[in-house]
Design a protein around this motif. Structure first.
Motif, PDB file in Angstrom:
ATOM      1  N   PRO A   1      41.340 -19.759   7.857  1.00  0.00           N
ATOM      2  CA  PRO A   1      42.009 -19.946   8.821  1.00  0.00           C
ATOM      3  C   PRO A   1      43.558 -20.097   8.834  1.00  0.00           C
ATOM      4  CG  PRO A   1      40.219 -20.900   9.279  1.00  0.00           C
ATOM      5  CD  PRO A   1      40.247 -20.091   7.719  1.00  0.00           C
ATOM      6  N   LEU A   2      43.384 -20.596   7.542  1.00  0.00           N
ATOM      7  CA  LEU A   2      44.908 -21.311   7.041  1.00  0.00           C
ATOM      8  C   LEU A   2      46.145 -19.399   6.268  1.00  0.00           C
ATOM      9  CD1 LEU A   2      47.229 -23.328   6.541  1.00  0.00           C
ATOM     10  CD2 LEU A   2      46.169 -24.138   4.811  1.00  0.00           C
ATOM     11  N   ALA A   3      45.212 -19.383   5.669  1.00  0.00           N
ATOM     12  CA  ALA A   3      45.632 -17.962   5.133  1.00  0.00           C
ATOM     13  C   ALA A   3      46.383 -17.003   5.607  1.00  0.00           C
ATOM     14  CB  ALA A   3      45.295 -17.957   3.786  1.00  0.00           C
ATOM     15  N   MET A   4      45.644 -16.510   7.055  1.00  0.00           N
ATOM     16  CA  MET A   4      46.007 -15.905   8.099  1.00  0.00           C
ATOM     17  C   MET A   4      47.041 -16.492   9.155  1.00  0.00           C
ATOM     18  SD  MET A   4      44.290 -12.939   6.917  1.00  0.00           S
ATOM     19  CE  MET A   4      44.880 -12.075   8.065  1.00  0.00           C
ATOM     20  N   THR A   5      46.647 -17.649   8.961  1.00  0.00           N
ATOM     21  CA  THR A   5      47.907 -18.361   9.896  1.00  0.00           C
ATOM     22  C   THR A   5      49.332 -17.905   9.561  1.00  0.00           C
ATOM     23  OG1 THR A   5      46.294 -20.283  11.202  1.00  0.00           O
ATOM     24  CG2 THR A   5      48.802 -19.836  11.381  1.00  0.00           C
ATOM     25  N   LEU A   6      49.201 -17.821   8.177  1.00  0.00           N
ATOM     26  CA  LEU A   6      50.159 -17.764   7.074  1.00  0.00           C
ATOM     27  C   LEU A   6      51.027 -16.331   7.335  1.00  0.00           C
ATOM     28  CD1 LEU A   6      50.451 -19.945   4.096  1.00  0.00           C
ATOM     29  CD2 LEU A   6      51.653 -21.083   6.433  1.00  0.00           C
ATOM     30  N   VAL A   7      50.050 -15.552   7.308  1.00  0.00           N
ATOM     31  CA  VAL A   7      49.871 -14.268   7.603  1.00  0.00           C
ATOM     32  C   VAL A   7      50.380 -13.736   8.674  1.00  0.00           C
ATOM     33  CG1 VAL A   7      48.623 -11.581   7.304  1.00  0.00           C
ATOM     34  CG2 VAL A   7      48.633 -13.480   5.491  1.00  0.00           C
ATOM     35  N   ALA A   8      50.079 -14.182   9.491  1.00  0.00           N
ATOM     36  CA  ALA A   8      50.628 -13.871  10.680  1.00  0.00           C
ATOM     37  C   ALA A   8      51.620 -14.389  11.309  1.00  0.00           C
ATOM     38  CB  ALA A   8      49.624 -14.787  12.165  1.00  0.00           C
ATOM     39  N   ILE A   9      52.371 -15.668  11.147  1.00  0.00           N
ATOM     40  CA  ILE A   9      53.256 -15.758  10.927  1.00  0.00           C
ATOM     41  C   ILE A   9      54.861 -15.533   9.998  1.00  0.00           C
ATOM     42  CG2 ILE A   9      55.228 -17.990  10.963  1.00  0.00           C
ATOM     43  CD1 ILE A   9      53.601 -19.694  11.024  1.00  0.00           C
ATOM     44  N   VAL A  10      54.613 -14.405   9.491  1.00  0.00           N
ATOM     45  CA  VAL A  10      54.969 -13.594   8.686  1.00  0.00           C
ATOM     46  C   VAL A  10      54.962 -12.431   9.663  1.00  0.00           C
ATOM     47  CG1 VAL A  10      55.558 -12.695   6.011  1.00  0.00           C
ATOM     48  CG2 VAL A  10      54.309 -14.884   6.234  1.00  0.00           C
ATOM     49  N   VAL A  11      53.957 -11.570   9.528  1.00  0.00           N
ATOM     50  CA  VAL A  11      53.808 -10.999   9.924  1.00  0.00           C
ATOM     51  C   VAL A  11      55.216 -10.425  11.251  1.00  0.00           C
ATOM     52  CG1 VAL A  11      52.507  -8.663  11.222  1.00  0.00           C
ATOM     53  CG2 VAL A  11      51.777  -9.585   9.094  1.00  0.00           C
ATOM     54  N   ALA A  12      54.450 -11.764  12.132  1.00  0.00           N
ATOM     55  CA  ALA A  12      55.275 -11.768  13.470  1.00  0.00           C
ATOM     56  C   ALA A  12      56.564 -11.652  13.078  1.00  0.00           C
ATOM     57  CB  ALA A  12      55.039 -12.625  14.299  1.00  0.00           C
ATOM     58  N   LEU A  13      57.715 -12.088  12.153  1.00  0.00           N
ATOM     59  CA  LEU A  13      58.676 -12.582  12.141  1.00  0.00           C
ATOM     60  C   LEU A  13      59.397 -10.806  11.366  1.00  0.00           C
ATOM     61  CD1 LEU A  13      59.383 -16.006  10.377  1.00  0.00           C
ATOM     62  CD2 LEU A  13      59.264 -15.193  13.157  1.00  0.00           C
ATOM     63  N   ALA A  14      58.346 -10.899  10.360  1.00  0.00           N
ATOM     64  CA  ALA A  14      58.942  -9.280   9.996  1.00  0.00           C
ATOM     65  C   ALA A  14      58.865  -8.250  11.197  1.00  0.00           C
ATOM     66  CB  ALA A  14      58.034  -8.445   9.018  1.00  0.00           C
TER      67      ALA A  14
END
Length: 337
Positions: free
Chosen positions: A110-123
């Motif tokens: 959950p935590l790692a993929m939350t960070l990934v989700a934020i990065v991907v969305a901003l990318a």
């Protein structure tokens, strides 16, 4: 050699005094501050529970997204452009993040993929900005037409990705963007302060800031003076989309739900209104970040005042449109046709 020497002198002069242009202390800013204080006093007098801490938190939360998008919009307006796609970018970024951390992989870490989700969305938001910037700066498409493409398609793509469904979630790490508190105030309020200070510093103290104002002031002269106008515009549109994507994530985090049809709806109006009220010139060449923050606060407080006192939201839209017209009128030199 003569033109090169003169161009080196012209660019600093056009951007001077740089700090004052970014964080101005001038009659207009003072007038905005007086208007804001008048609105606050008016609400203290007539709006029930206005002085309660919860009311302050709600207004800070709501003004934060407007301010973040308005700062990005100001960068674009400073180049003489406009970005109609910020609301669609908010919807797209806000739809992507939950899709990622609610996926099967997201549930496993959950935590790692939350960070990934934020990065991907901003990318993806950055990619949208690059798309707009390329159309405007490299292909010469008029900004209103170039950004209209994403204005139409971006929200549609977000709805396709979510099948038009409301995404609800319970993710404390992600929700901190919208519900977190720092020293008793919403986290996004502090985020606005940091972004405003950074952008104001960039405009006032860096070469890019000088180039930005020179590009908006006179693109032809700036290009002849050696200013990389194409890259300056590209960076402005990319930054605008990045900040819109961040605002989209904050909105989704506040609601603990993502609605692609509503996230960022009509944010273009609020962002442009805040920028223009704050002193940004639609013809370009000016980026008063402090004024834009005050403009965003005024736009939000006007809406809150109307809604809190039983005025329909449709009337609030008319009032905001009237504010834009008034701000543009005040910017127009007397005698201009």
């Amino acid at each position: 050699m003569t033109s090169l020497h003169s161009s080196r002198q012209a660019t600093p002069r056009s951007a001077s005094p740089r700090w004052r242009r970014a964080m101005p202390v001038n009659p207009r800013s003072l007038a905005l501050l007086v208007a804001l204080l008048a609105l606050i006093l008016f609400n203290i007098a007539i709006t029930p529970n206005f002085l309660e801490w919860q009311t302050l938190s709600v207004n800070v939360s709501q003004v934060s997204t407007i301010a973040i998008v308005a700062i990005g919009m100001t960068l674009v307006i400073a180049t003489g452009g406009i970005d109609l796609s910020v609301g669609a970018v908010m919807a797209l970024a806000g739809a992507l993040a939950p899709l990622i951390f609610l996926s099967e992989f997201g549930q496993q870490a959950p935590l790692a993929m939350t960070l990934v989700a934020i990065v991907v969305a901003l990318a993806v938001a950055v990619a949208c900005g690059l798309f707009n910037g390329v159309l405007v700066s490299r292909f010469g498409v008029q900004p209103i037409i170039a950004t209209l493409v994403l204005f139409i398609s971006g929200r549609g793509l977000a709805q396709v990705l979510t099948n038009g469904n409301l995404q609800t979630f319970d993710n404390p790490a992600f929700e901190f963007l919208g519900a977190g508190r720092l020293l008793g105030l919403p986290f996004q309020g502090w985020l606005v302060v940091v972004i405003a200070l950074v952008v104001a510093w960039v405009i006032a103290r860096t070469r890019y800031g000088r180039y930005l104002l020179a590009t908006g002031g006179n693109p032809q002269a700036a290009r002849m003076a050696g200013v990389p106008v194409t890259r300056v515009k590209l960076a402005a549109y990319t930054s605008c989309a990045l900040l819109a994507g961040l605002a989209g994530l904050i909105t989704v985090a506040i609601n603990s739900a993502s609605d692609a049809a509503k996230n960022g709806n009509l944010m273009e109006l609020d962002a442009i209104a805040a920028a223009v009220v704050g002193g940004a010139l639609l013809k370009g060449g000016k980026a008063p970040i402090a004024g834009v923050i005050l403009g965003a606060a005024i736009i939000q407080l006007v809406r809150y005042t109307l809604l809190a006192n039983g005025v329909a939201d449709e009337v609030a839209l008319v009032v905001k449109a009237a504010i834009i017209v008034l701000a543009v009128y005040l910017q127009t030199p007397r005698g201009a046709h």
